[in-house]
Design a protein around this motif. Structure first.
Motif, PDB file in Angstrom:
ATOM      1  N   ASP A   1     -14.291  -7.629 -11.116  1.00  0.00           N
ATOM      2  CA  ASP A   1     -13.620  -6.301 -11.438  1.00  0.00           C
ATOM      3  C   ASP A   1     -12.852  -5.729 -10.105  1.00  0.00           C
ATOM      4  N   ASP A   2     -12.090  -4.668 -10.318  1.00  0.00           N
ATOM      5  CA  ASP A   2     -11.334  -4.377  -8.947  1.00  0.00           C
ATOM      6  C   ASP A   2     -11.969  -3.572  -8.076  1.00  0.00           C
ATOM      7  N   VAL A   3     -12.884  -2.637  -8.445  1.00  0.00           N
ATOM      8  CA  VAL A   3     -13.526  -2.044  -7.213  1.00  0.00           C
ATOM      9  C   VAL A   3     -15.229  -1.961  -7.703  1.00  0.00           C
TER      10      VAL A   3
ATOM     11  N   ALA B   1      -6.354   0.080   1.162  1.00  0.00           N
ATOM     12  CA  ALA B   1      -7.028  -0.714   0.049  1.00  0.00           C
ATOM     13  C   ALA B   1      -7.211   0.066  -1.228  1.00  0.00           C
ATOM     14  N   ARG B   2      -7.310   1.468  -0.888  1.00  0.00           N
ATOM     15  CA  ARG B   2      -7.394   2.531  -2.170  1.00  0.00           C
ATOM     16  C   ARG B   2      -6.282   2.424  -2.820  1.00  0.00           C
ATOM     17  N   SER B   3      -4.740   2.585  -1.923  1.00  0.00           N
ATOM     18  CA  SER B   3      -3.848   2.582  -2.456  1.00  0.00           C
ATOM     19  C   SER B   3      -3.387   1.380  -3.106  1.00  0.00           C
ATOM     20  N   ILE B   4      -3.659   0.357  -2.765  1.00  0.00           N
ATOM     21  CA  ILE B   4      -3.414  -1.033  -3.350  1.00  0.00           C
ATOM     22  C   ILE B   4      -3.939  -0.940  -4.811  1.00  0.00           C
ATOM     23  N   VAL B   5      -5.309  -0.727  -4.752  1.00  0.00           N
ATOM     24  CA  VAL B   5      -5.805  -0.541  -6.286  1.00  0.00           C
ATOM     25  C   VAL B   5      -5.136   0.358  -7.100  1.00  0.00           C
ATOM     26  N   GLN B   6      -4.678   1.386  -6.705  1.00  0.00           N
ATOM     27  CA  GLN B   6      -3.989   2.387  -7.645  1.00  0.00           C
ATOM     28  C   GLN B   6      -2.567   2.002  -8.096  1.00  0.00           C
ATOM     29  N   ASN B   7      -1.884   1.350  -7.040  1.00  0.00           N
ATOM     30  CA  ASN B   7      -0.693   0.552  -7.177  1.00  0.00           C
ATOM     31  C   ASN B   7      -0.771  -0.479  -8.488  1.00  0.00           C
ATOM     32  N   LEU B   8      -1.817  -1.341  -8.392  1.00  0.00           N
ATOM     33  CA  LEU B   8      -2.065  -2.281  -9.541  1.00  0.00           C
ATOM     34  C   LEU B   8      -2.187  -1.552 -10.705  1.00  0.00           C
ATOM     35  N   LYS B   9      -3.273  -0.607 -10.568  1.00  0.00           N
ATOM     36  CA  LYS B   9      -3.771  -0.051 -11.894  1.00  0.00           C
ATOM     37  C   LYS B   9      -2.788   0.730 -12.385  1.00  0.00           C
TER      38      LYS B   9
ATOM     39  N   ALA C   1       0.973  -1.222   0.111  1.00  0.00           N
ATOM     40  CA  ALA C   1      -0.129  -0.145  -0.117  1.00  0.00           C
ATOM     41  C   ALA C   1       0.835   1.405  -0.068  1.00  0.00           C
ATOM     42  N   CYS C   2       1.752   1.493   1.010  1.00  0.00           N
ATOM     43  CA  CYS C   2       2.429   2.822   1.095  1.00  0.00           C
ATOM     44  C   CYS C   2       3.723   2.793   0.485  1.00  0.00           C
ATOM     45  N   GLY C   3       4.447   1.539   0.031  1.00  0.00           N
ATOM     46  CA  GLY C   3       5.669   1.420  -0.372  1.00  0.00           C
ATOM     47  C   GLY C   3       6.887   1.743   0.424  1.00  0.00           C
ATOM     48  N   ARG C   4       6.683   1.534   1.499  1.00  0.00           N
ATOM     49  CA  ARG C   4       7.761   1.523   2.330  1.00  0.00           C
ATOM     50  C   ARG C   4       8.460   0.200   2.582  1.00  0.00           C
TER      51      ARG C   4
ATOM     52  N   ASN D   1      -4.907  -4.847 -18.206  1.00  0.00           N
ATOM     53  CA  ASN D   1      -6.458  -4.562 -17.818  1.00  0.00           C
ATOM     54  C   ASN D   1      -6.155  -5.251 -16.457  1.00  0.00           C
ATOM     55  N   GLN D   2      -6.403  -4.561 -15.385  1.00  0.00           N
ATOM     56  CA  GLN D   2      -6.240  -4.917 -14.042  1.00  0.00           C
ATOM     57  C   GLN D   2      -7.357  -5.818 -13.685  1.00  0.00           C
ATOM     58  N   SER D   3      -8.761  -5.786 -14.214  1.00  0.00           N
ATOM     59  CA  SER D   3      -9.477  -6.829 -13.984  1.00  0.00           C
ATOM     60  C   SER D   3      -9.018  -8.327 -14.390  1.00  0.00           C
ATOM     61  N   ALA D   4      -8.460  -8.183 -15.610  1.00  0.00           N
ATOM     62  CA  ALA D   4      -8.086  -9.482 -16.264  1.00  0.00           C
ATOM     63  C   ALA D   4      -6.853  -9.972 -15.363  1.00  0.00           C
ATOM     64  N   GLU D   5      -5.895  -9.069 -14.872  1.00  0.00           N
ATOM     65  CA  GLU D   5      -4.925  -9.470 -13.843  1.00  0.00           C
ATOM     66  C   GLU D   5      -5.343 -10.393 -12.828  1.00  0.00           C
ATOM     67  N   LEU D   6      -6.475  -9.741 -11.735  1.00  0.00           N
ATOM     68  CA  LEU D   6      -7.101 -10.297 -10.803  1.00  0.00           C
ATOM     69  C   LEU D   6      -7.857 -11.515 -11.166  1.00  0.00           C
ATOM     70  N   ALA D   7      -8.226 -11.625 -12.421  1.00  0.00           N
ATOM     71  CA  ALA D   7      -9.096 -12.840 -12.943  1.00  0.00           C
ATOM     72  C   ALA D   7      -8.112 -13.993 -13.166  1.00  0.00           C
ATOM     73  N   ARG D   8      -7.087 -13.645 -13.697  1.00  0.00           N
ATOM     74  CA  ARG D   8      -5.995 -14.773 -13.815  1.00  0.00           C
ATOM     75  C   ARG D   8      -5.519 -15.220 -12.761  1.00  0.00           C
ATOM     76  N   ALA D   9      -5.268 -14.344 -11.887  1.00  0.00           N
ATOM     77  CA  ALA D   9      -4.650 -14.800 -10.373  1.00  0.00           C
ATOM     78  C   ALA D   9      -5.976 -15.606  -9.656  1.00  0.00           C
ATOM     79  N   LEU D  10      -7.033 -15.364  -9.772  1.00  0.00           N
ATOM     80  CA  LEU D  10      -7.958 -15.995  -9.307  1.00  0.00           C
ATOM     81  C   LEU D  10      -8.181 -17.360  -9.761  1.00  0.00           C
ATOM     82  N   SER D  11      -8.034 -17.263 -11.232  1.00  0.00           N
ATOM     83  CA  SER D  11      -8.143 -18.780 -12.038  1.00  0.00           C
ATOM     84  C   SER D  11      -6.846 -19.631 -11.399  1.00  0.00           C
TER      85      SER D  11
END
Ligand SMILES: [Zn+2]
Length: 258
Positions: free
Chosen positions: A220-222, A101-109, A34-37, A154-164
């Protein structure tokens, strides 16, 4: 004596794994997702961010997955789910869309932190593992081709691939199509969002055949107002599937919508 080559082989593999870990540690020092530290572990949160994540857990509305402040018993629906039944059968999200959680979404996207998808999908499995494992197909919300080229993924596709990968349920990426480019949903109200995505999605002829009578998971991501996943669900319904679950990483809850 026959065991020796296997032992050597195993030892070499261990050395190789250790070397890979060492090199990647050097190139990509572990940082908080999230914060990158810098942190001790890759793809995890630092203690401070961890305490800021709000996991969505029961009791919640069985349809919309929105948490209740009090346990009202099994199978209870929220007033919103009764007044405005969604086109999908159920929605499950891992976390509230706020803080880390918002930062994590932004970092992925936007920061190409693709490795985050595995961690995020792990949290999604915790929230919706049964639905994902029981499904016949996992389907990401598609991006329009022009947008795909600009942002490269596509961040949704990346999440779908990982879920798969985590569930063993196959992913289907070509059947649901974004027919036209839509404006970014950010900053639009519910009505504008619905107008923006109306008729934007279609199902291919192959999709109509493949998804008929099947259990589908749309990823989807969010989840914000639900306009996008509802439009996708309406397109998927043309195949007459048995069941559609929407699974997202985060959900904007009333107190966290901005
Ligand atoms: Zn942190």
């Amino acid at each position: 004596m026959e065991k020796t080559p296997i032992a050597i082989n195993g030892a070499l593999k261990g050395v190789a794994r250790h070397t890979v870990r060492l090199v990647s540690h050097f190139l990509f020092p572990p940082a908080c997702a999230a914060c990158g530290r810098l942190s001790a572990q890759a793809n995890a949160l630092c203690p401070q961010c961890w305490t800021g994540v709000r996991f969505i857990e029961r009791p919640y509305c069985e349809v919309l997955g929105t948490p209740f402040s009090h346990d009202l018993g099994d199978g209870i629906l929220s007033a919103d789910a009764i007044a405005n039944p969604p086109p999908f059968d159920r929605l499950r999200a891992a976390v509230a869309y706020s803080g880390p959680a918002r930062s994590i979404v932004q970092n992925l996207k936007y920061r190409d932190r693709l490795e985050l998808a595995t961690m995020m999908a792990g949290w999604m499995m915790r929230a919706a593992g049964d639905a994902v494992r029981d499904a016949d197909f996992i389907i990401p919300v598609p991006l329009h081709r022009s947008r795909f080229f600009v942002r490269q993924f596509n961040q949704s596709a990346e999440l779908a691939r990982a879920l798969s990968q985590l569930s063993g349920t196959p992913m289907a990426v070509h059947e649901l199509i974004r027919k036209r480019r839509t404006s970014q949903q950010v900053g639009l109200g519910l009505r504008q969002r619905e107008e923006n995505v109306r008729g934007a999605f279609a199902l291919s002829d192959e999709g109509r055949m493949r998804f008929a009578g099947k259990k589908l998971v749309l990823v989807d991501d969010v989840y914000t107002t639900g306009a996008t996943v509802s439009a996708c669900t309406r397109a998927l319904r043309r195949a007459k599937p048995q069941d559609i679950s929407v699974v997202t990483f985060a959900m904007a809850l009333p107190e966290t919508i901005s």
